[in-house]
Scaffold this motif. Structure first.
Motif, PDB file in Angstrom:
ATOM      1  N   ARG A 170       0.916  -1.221  -0.039  1.00 26.07           N
ATOM      2  CA  ARG A 170       0.072   0.061  -0.055  1.00 26.07           C
ATOM      3  C   ARG A 170       0.924   1.259   0.109  1.00 26.07           C
ATOM      4  O   ARG A 170       0.539   2.185  -0.533  1.00 26.07           O
ATOM      5  CB  ARG A 170      -1.015   0.037   1.355  1.00 26.07           C
ATOM      6  CG  ARG A 170      -1.820   1.221   1.385  1.00 26.07           C
ATOM      7  CD  ARG A 170      -2.234   1.599   2.679  1.00 26.07           C
ATOM      8  NE  ARG A 170      -2.758   2.958   2.579  1.00 26.07           N
ATOM      9  CZ  ARG A 170      -4.184   3.131   3.054  1.00 26.07           C
ATOM     10  NH1 ARG A 170      -4.936   2.281   3.680  1.00 26.07           N
ATOM     11  NH2 ARG A 170      -4.643   4.296   2.836  1.00 26.07           N
ATOM     12  N   LEU A 186      -8.907  -4.130  -3.460  1.00 27.16           N
ATOM     13  CA  LEU A 186      -8.180  -3.339  -2.552  1.00 27.16           C
ATOM     14  C   LEU A 186      -8.936  -2.542  -1.545  1.00 27.16           C
ATOM     15  O   LEU A 186      -8.545  -1.540  -0.857  1.00 27.16           O
ATOM     16  CB  LEU A 186      -6.889  -2.198  -3.155  1.00 27.16           C
ATOM     17  CG  LEU A 186      -6.082  -3.197  -3.933  1.00 27.16           C
ATOM     18  CD1 LEU A 186      -5.216  -2.199  -4.745  1.00 27.16           C
ATOM     19  CD2 LEU A 186      -5.440  -4.138  -3.379  1.00 27.16           C
ATOM     20  N   HIS A 207      -7.909  -1.389   1.852  1.00 21.71           N
ATOM     21  CA  HIS A 207      -7.161   0.049   2.134  1.00 21.71           C
ATOM     22  C   HIS A 207      -8.216   1.041   1.930  1.00 21.71           C
ATOM     23  O   HIS A 207      -7.818   2.437   2.409  1.00 21.71           O
ATOM     24  CB  HIS A 207      -6.068   0.274   1.137  1.00 21.71           C
ATOM     25  CG  HIS A 207      -5.176  -0.868   0.872  1.00 21.71           C
ATOM     26  ND1 HIS A 207      -4.657  -1.488   2.007  1.00 21.71           N
ATOM     27  CD2 HIS A 207      -4.482  -1.537  -0.139  1.00 21.71           C
ATOM     28  CE1 HIS A 207      -3.674  -2.342   1.753  1.00 21.71           C
ATOM     29  NE2 HIS A 207      -3.752  -2.382   0.481  1.00 21.71           N
ATOM     30  N   GLU A 248      -6.202  -9.274  -2.543  1.00 24.25           N
ATOM     31  CA  GLU A 248      -6.601  -8.428  -3.456  1.00 24.25           C
ATOM     32  C   GLU A 248      -7.830  -7.950  -3.510  1.00 24.25           C
ATOM     33  O   GLU A 248      -8.223  -6.710  -3.853  1.00 24.25           O
ATOM     34  CB  GLU A 248      -5.898  -8.646  -4.769  1.00 24.25           C
ATOM     35  CG  GLU A 248      -6.145  -7.650  -6.038  1.00 24.25           C
ATOM     36  CD  GLU A 248      -5.613  -8.149  -7.415  1.00 24.25           C
ATOM     37  OE1 GLU A 248      -4.445  -8.874  -7.398  1.00 24.25           O
ATOM     38  OE2 GLU A 248      -6.079  -8.092  -8.374  1.00 24.25           O
TER      39      GLU A 248
END
Ligand SMILES: Cc1cc2nc3c(=O)[nH]c(=O)nc-3n(C[C@H](O)[C@H](O)[C@H](O)COP(=O)(O)OP(=O)(O)OC[C@H]3O[C@@H](n4cnc5c(N)ncnc54)[C@H](O)[C@@H]3O)c2cc1C
Length: 393
Positions: free
Chosen positions: A40, A162, A165, A210
């Motif tokens: 990240r 993702l 995040h 992912e």
């Protein structure tokens, strides 16, 4: 149609190249050139470097803080950054939701959300797909009910790339069951730190993380986070998808990866095999053809001519090319590509794998990972249907 670049455009290319040489951290470009895992921090670190320069929103017009580049300049920027080994810009913020906020958001929303996207500080996720609603996206069921000045959201999204995040998420939500499914969808921006949001990982074959499932359990979203009008979200969603599909084609990354394929094939001794070299040559021809198609679209846009709606076509060809080069790399590596060993993947093709052999393992991992490209952003089968209807008539 003129496909050559003007002296000013060549000069622009030189400027971008020099800036990238100065500013792209070497450890990040090393990882990209060797297909090593990016953290990240790598991804967001590069985003922030671009953001500081005002180039993360490189496709944005000046009025929203972008550089106001022409289509050709944007292409040259993409090419120079890709060839230098810069990571792909995570598109959900700057490439996907930002154009929707610019086109359909109100002034307050533009002021509130665009600066965080432009600087790379705020990480966005895409909440379109649901179990049972992928190709048939208009069937989304995640419900947003209006209660006074807020919406209460319940439901589930899936394959959220993702999303672990994510700070914010743009969502297609159902606000009405009247009429056609498309007419009851709204476009809602949701703070992923809100109570009632759960992000659960979908573990991949190689152990990496992912994609995710995201659950909403009575999540309160202020009504001021609705983009445009209630039940008009389908129009905004389609606007976004054309940006997503053009972005997926990524011809510049294909050019970089073609060179990497040649390096691997030479090192592994298969470059001398005429039949293997034929496959590389065929791939190279297709990459050049894709590039010509991209340049034709840019040339049409620049000269003000009506260009064909070719986002789907670019997506089909670009994604197939990504799968082919990842397959050829894996074949070049042979048996050494196969073991899914975490340490080997982290060491990379050029690293020293404990035991002496150069670690080729990420090649198989990349090959499997690239299967996604013909599915996400709208599967290629569905894109072919769209191309048949809109381009072929
Ligand atoms: C790695 C990955 C990342 C993703 N990231 C995101 C993300 O961040 N956010 C998000 O919202 N979504 C994301 N997606 C979801 C993606 O957009 C969907 O997977 C895609 O739209 C296909 O939908 P589906 O998986 O439900 O398959 P389905 O729609 O169930 O399709 C199954 C098969 O049937 C075929 N098919 C379906 N309809 C037709 C038709 N009419 N004609 C011919 N063939 C048809 C499809 O081509 C496919 O082969 C991601 C997907 C993947 C794999």
């Amino acid at each position: 149609m003129d496909l050559s670049f003007t002296p000013e455009e060549q000069q622009f290319r030189e400027e971008i190249r020099a800036w990238v040489r100065e500013n792209l951290p070497q450890e990040i470009s090393h990882k990209v050139h060797n297909a090593l895992e990016l953290t990240r921090d790598d991804l967001q670190g590069w985003a922030k470097i671009l953001g500081k320069k005002g180039w993360l929103g490189y496709g944005w017009p000046k009025e929203f803080g972008g550089p106001g580049w022409t289509a050709i300049q944007r292409h040259l920027f993409e090419e120079e950054t890709a060839l230098a080994g810069a990571p792909r810009i995570i598109p959900f913020g700057p490439v996907m939701v930002a154009p929707v906020i610019m086109a359909f958001g109100n002034a307050e929303q533009q002021k509130r959300f665009l600066p965080g996207i432009a600087s790379g500080e705020v990480w966005w996720s895409q909440g379109y797909s649901e179990p049972g609603s992928g190709s048939d996206l208009a069937s989304v069921k995640t419900k947003a009910e209006r209660h006074g000045d807020k919406y209460i959201v319940n439901g589930q999204k899936t394959w959220t790339t993702l999303g672990q995040h994510g700070d914010w998420m743009f969502n297609l939500v159902r606000t009405s069951n009247e009429g056609k499914p498309q007419t009851g969808i709204s476009f809602l921006l949701l703070d992923m730190k809100s109570p009632g949001v759960t992000v659960r990982p979908i573990k991949l074959l190689d152990g990496s993380h992912e994609v995710n499932e995201v659950f909403f359990d009575n999540v309160e979203v202020p009504a001021e986070n609705l983009i445009g009008e209630e039940n008009k979200g389908w129009t905004y969603a389609k606007h976004l998808l054309s940006h997503e599909r053009t972005n997926i084609a990524d011809v510049n990354r294909a050019k970089r990866e073609l060179e990497r394929l040649k390096r691997i094939a030479k090192s592994e001794g298969v470059y001398d095999d005429q039949r293997f070299r034929d496959e590389i040559a065929k791939l190279e021809v297709d990459i050049v053809a894709l590039e010509m198609m991209v340049l034709r679209v840019l040339s049409a846009a620049t000269s003000g001519k009506n260009s064909l709606d070719v986002a789907g076509l670019l997506k089909i060809r670009g994604s197939e090319i990504q799968q082919r080069y990842s397959e050829l790399m894996m074949l070049a590596g042979g048996a050494y590509s196969l073991p899914l060993i975490r340490e080997a993947m982290e060491a990379g093709w050029q690293g020293n794998f404990p035991g002496g052999n150069p670690a080729l393992a990420p090649l198989a991992s990349t090959f499997f990972n690239m299967r996604k490209t013909t599915i996400y952003g709208g599967s290629n089968e569905v894109q072919r249907n769209i191309v048949a209807q809109t381009v072929l008539g």
